[in-house]
Design an enzyme around this catalytic site. Structure first.
Site, PDB file in Angstrom:
ATOM      1  N   GLY A  22       0.868  -0.961   0.037  1.00 15.76           N
ATOM      2  CA  GLY A  22       0.192   0.117   0.030  1.00 15.76           C
ATOM      3  C   GLY A  22       0.990   1.060  -0.210  1.00 15.76           C
ATOM      4  CB  THR A  23       3.928   2.162   1.688  1.00 14.07           C
ATOM      5  OG1 THR A  23       3.375   1.714   2.885  1.00 14.07           O
ATOM      6  CG2 THR A  23       4.919   3.375   1.792  1.00 14.07           C
TER       7      THR A  23
ATOM      8  CG  ASN B 139      -4.924   3.800   9.479  1.00 12.06           C
ATOM      9  OD1 ASN B 139      -5.060   4.683   8.707  1.00 12.06           O
ATOM     10  ND2 ASN B 139      -3.774   3.984  10.259  1.00 12.06           N
TER      11      ASN B 139
ATOM     12  CD  GLN C 117      -6.555  -0.825   7.425  1.00 13.65           C
ATOM     13  OE1 GLN C 117      -7.404  -1.728   7.438  1.00 13.65           O
ATOM     14  NE2 GLN C 117      -5.441  -0.611   7.838  1.00 13.65           N
TER      15      GLN C 117
ATOM     16  CB  SER D 264      -2.271  -3.065   1.327  1.00 15.09           C
ATOM     17  OG  SER D 264      -1.260  -3.759   1.888  1.00 15.09           O
ATOM     18  CB  ALA D 265      -1.671  -8.367  -0.728  1.00 15.75           C
ATOM     19  CG  HIS D 266      -0.038  -6.719   4.515  1.00 15.33           C
ATOM     20  ND1 HIS D 266      -0.196  -6.487   6.075  1.00 15.33           N
ATOM     21  CD2 HIS D 266       0.255  -5.665   4.071  1.00 15.33           C
ATOM     22  CE1 HIS D 266       0.317  -4.944   6.450  1.00 15.33           C
ATOM     23  NE2 HIS D 266       0.424  -4.530   5.112  1.00 15.33           N
TER      24      HIS D 266
ATOM     25  CB  CYS E 247       5.317   4.344  21.084  1.00 20.84           C
ATOM     26  SG  CYS E 247       6.567   4.670  22.261  1.00 20.84           S
TER      27      CYS E 247
HETATM   28  N1  PLP Z   1      -2.878   3.143   3.948  1.00 18.95           N
HETATM   29  C1  PLP Z   1      -3.370   2.795   5.155  1.00 18.95           C
HETATM   30  C2  PLP Z   1      -4.750   3.320   5.310  1.00 18.95           C
HETATM   31  C3  PLP Z   1      -2.664   1.708   5.846  1.00 18.95           C
HETATM   32  O1  PLP Z   1      -3.529   1.418   6.897  1.00 18.95           O
HETATM   33  C4  PLP Z   1      -1.626   1.224   5.455  1.00 18.95           C
HETATM   34  C5  PLP Z   1      -1.099   0.160   6.579  1.00 18.95           C
HETATM   35  O2  PLP Z   1      -1.222   0.266   7.724  1.00 18.95           O
HETATM   36  C6  PLP Z   1      -0.929   1.694   4.610  1.00 18.95           C
HETATM   37  C7  PLP Z   1      -1.395   2.584   3.595  1.00 18.95           C
HETATM   38  C8  PLP Z   1       0.456   1.041   4.132  1.00 18.95           C
HETATM   39  O3  PLP Z   1       0.201  -0.377   3.577  1.00 18.95           O
HETATM   40  P1  PLP Z   1       1.132  -1.341   3.439  1.00 18.95           P
HETATM   41  O4  PLP Z   1       1.383  -1.798   5.020  1.00 18.95           O
HETATM   42  O5  PLP Z   1       0.775  -2.294   2.463  1.00 18.95           O
HETATM   43  O6  PLP Z   1       2.587  -0.639   2.742  1.00 18.95           O
END
Ligand code: PLP
Length: 389
Positions: free
Chosen positions: A71-72, A155, A183, A203-205, A330
């Protein structure tokens, strides 16, 4: 020792059996998706089958799916000032986003900081549409094209944004629209066409695939964001590098599994969350439910015991067998309130105590029972500390 209860699907969902099987099959197959021999053609077929399944999950054209490492990377690929259609450059001069986006958007974009407008949210965590209108009109009058990025669901809180309305208003000013649906996809029905967005990150995971893949879905398959890195011409020149075929295969299988059950799962998961929240409300009156009366994902609950730092509650629950996570961030040993809750105007004392419980495809009634049992065990000690604080 108590049986573990996993209530952290928003961080990572357990891998689905279908995804695991697809992953293992692809690991056993040799072949680079760019090679012309039989093994290469087999690898290509695996990638294209997964692409069709991911596209179907969000009602998009498969040619618009660009596989990424997660996702990033999808967010970073989308959030560029430089788009192309054929030889034509379609530049974006400013990024308009919201205060509650994930760090992958707020810090991952490729705009100079002075070209970024961050929209406020209301006390329920939804973007202020009037503020969006003002920003859009301001930039349009100055001859600047905007790229608008507003997430579909948050998220930390699960709050769903009025995205179709955001897209309608943005398009009226000639802007492009991106949404981070990491999400939301697989948890609620998602249609890129119905939402009217141009770009969507996945995002797959988060949906029960394997880590290591994600996708940027582009509504117009001929629209190309400037690549993040250069190299080979994979993904129609939009993302260089040999594809992560096992993870992509698992992503496709997870997308198909999540998509086929999504309507029923919304009802099932919502009932689990409702049971948990009403029992928590009734048994632990000191507990604050941070997000309630707003459209939100069925799986996410954000609660706080004011006065008890979030990490203490997370650790206590962990020792009692429940995996939850802190809404607060944190860093360097200092716990700061989450930027999402701060943007919603939640007082710092409460925001610093907020934890997230998130259900998913593997959750059942037993998880609610065990979570309630864990709360009952840890509560007296935590309450004593909260009162002493
Ligand atoms: N965008 C949102 C809303 C997320 O919750 C996350 C991961 O927590 C990401 C992007 C990033 O995704 P990834 O972990 O696949 O890089």
């Amino acid at each position: 020792m108590h049986e573990r209860t996993y209530l952290d699907h928003n961080a990572t969902a357990p891998i689905r059996p279908e995804a695991r099987a697809a992953l293992m099959d692809a690991l056993d197959a040799t072949g680079n998706g760019s090679a012309v021999h039989g093994e290469g053609r087999g690898a290509r077929a695996t990638i294209e089958a997964a692409r069709a399944k991911v596209a179907a999950l969000v009602g998009a054209d498969a040619r618009g799916v660009v596989f990424t490492a997660g996702g990033t990377e999808a967010d970073t690929l989308a959030l560029t000032p430089d788009f192309f259609r054929g030889e034509e450059r379609l530049g974006c001069d400013v990024l308009i986003t919201s205060a509650v986006e994930h760090a992958a958007v707020l810090r991952g974009h490729r705009f100079p900081v002075e070209q970024v407008d961050v929209l406020a949210v209301d006390s329920r965590g939804r973007v202020e549409l009037e503020e969006l209108d003002v920003a859009l009109a301001h930039h349009a009058e100055a001859g600047r094209r905007a790229l608008v990025s507003v997430m579909l669901a948050n998220n930390e809180t699960g709050v769903i944004q009025p995205l179709a309305e955001v897209a309608r208003r943005a398009h009226a000013h000639g802007a492009l629209v991106h949404t981070d649906a990491v999400q939301a996809a697989g948890r609620i029905p998602v249609s890129m066409r119905a939402l009217g967005v141009d770009l969507m990150s996945l995002s797959a995971h988060k949906i029960g695939g394997a880590p290591g893949s994600g996708a940027l879905v582009i509504a117009d398959p001929d629209l190309r964001p400037a690549p993040v890195f250069s190299g080979g011409g994979q993904e129609r020149g939009r993302r260089a590098g040999s594809e992560n075929i096992p993870s992509i295969a698992a992503f496709g299988a997870a997308a198909a599994s999540a998509g086929s059950a999504v309507e029923d799962e919304v009802v099932r998961i919502d009932a689990l969350r409702e049971r948990l929240e009403s029992a928590l409300r009734c048994e632990f009156p000191e507990l604050v439910l941070l997000v309630g009366d707003v459209e939100r994902l069925p799986n996410t609950s954000c609660v706080a015991l004011p006065g008890v730092p979030a990490e203490n509650l997370v650790i206590a629950l962990d020792l009692a067998g429940v995996a939850a996570s802190a809404g607060a961030a944190c860093s360097s040993g200092k716990v700061t309130a989450s930027h999402v809750l701060s943007a919603m105007g939640v007082p710092e004392r409460i925001a610093r105590s907020a934890i997230r419980l998130s259900f998913g495809w593997s959750s059942g009634e037993e998880d609610v029972d065990r979570a309630l049992g864990a709360f009952r065990r840890v509560w007296p000690g935590l309450l004593r500390r909260a009162r002493a604080a």
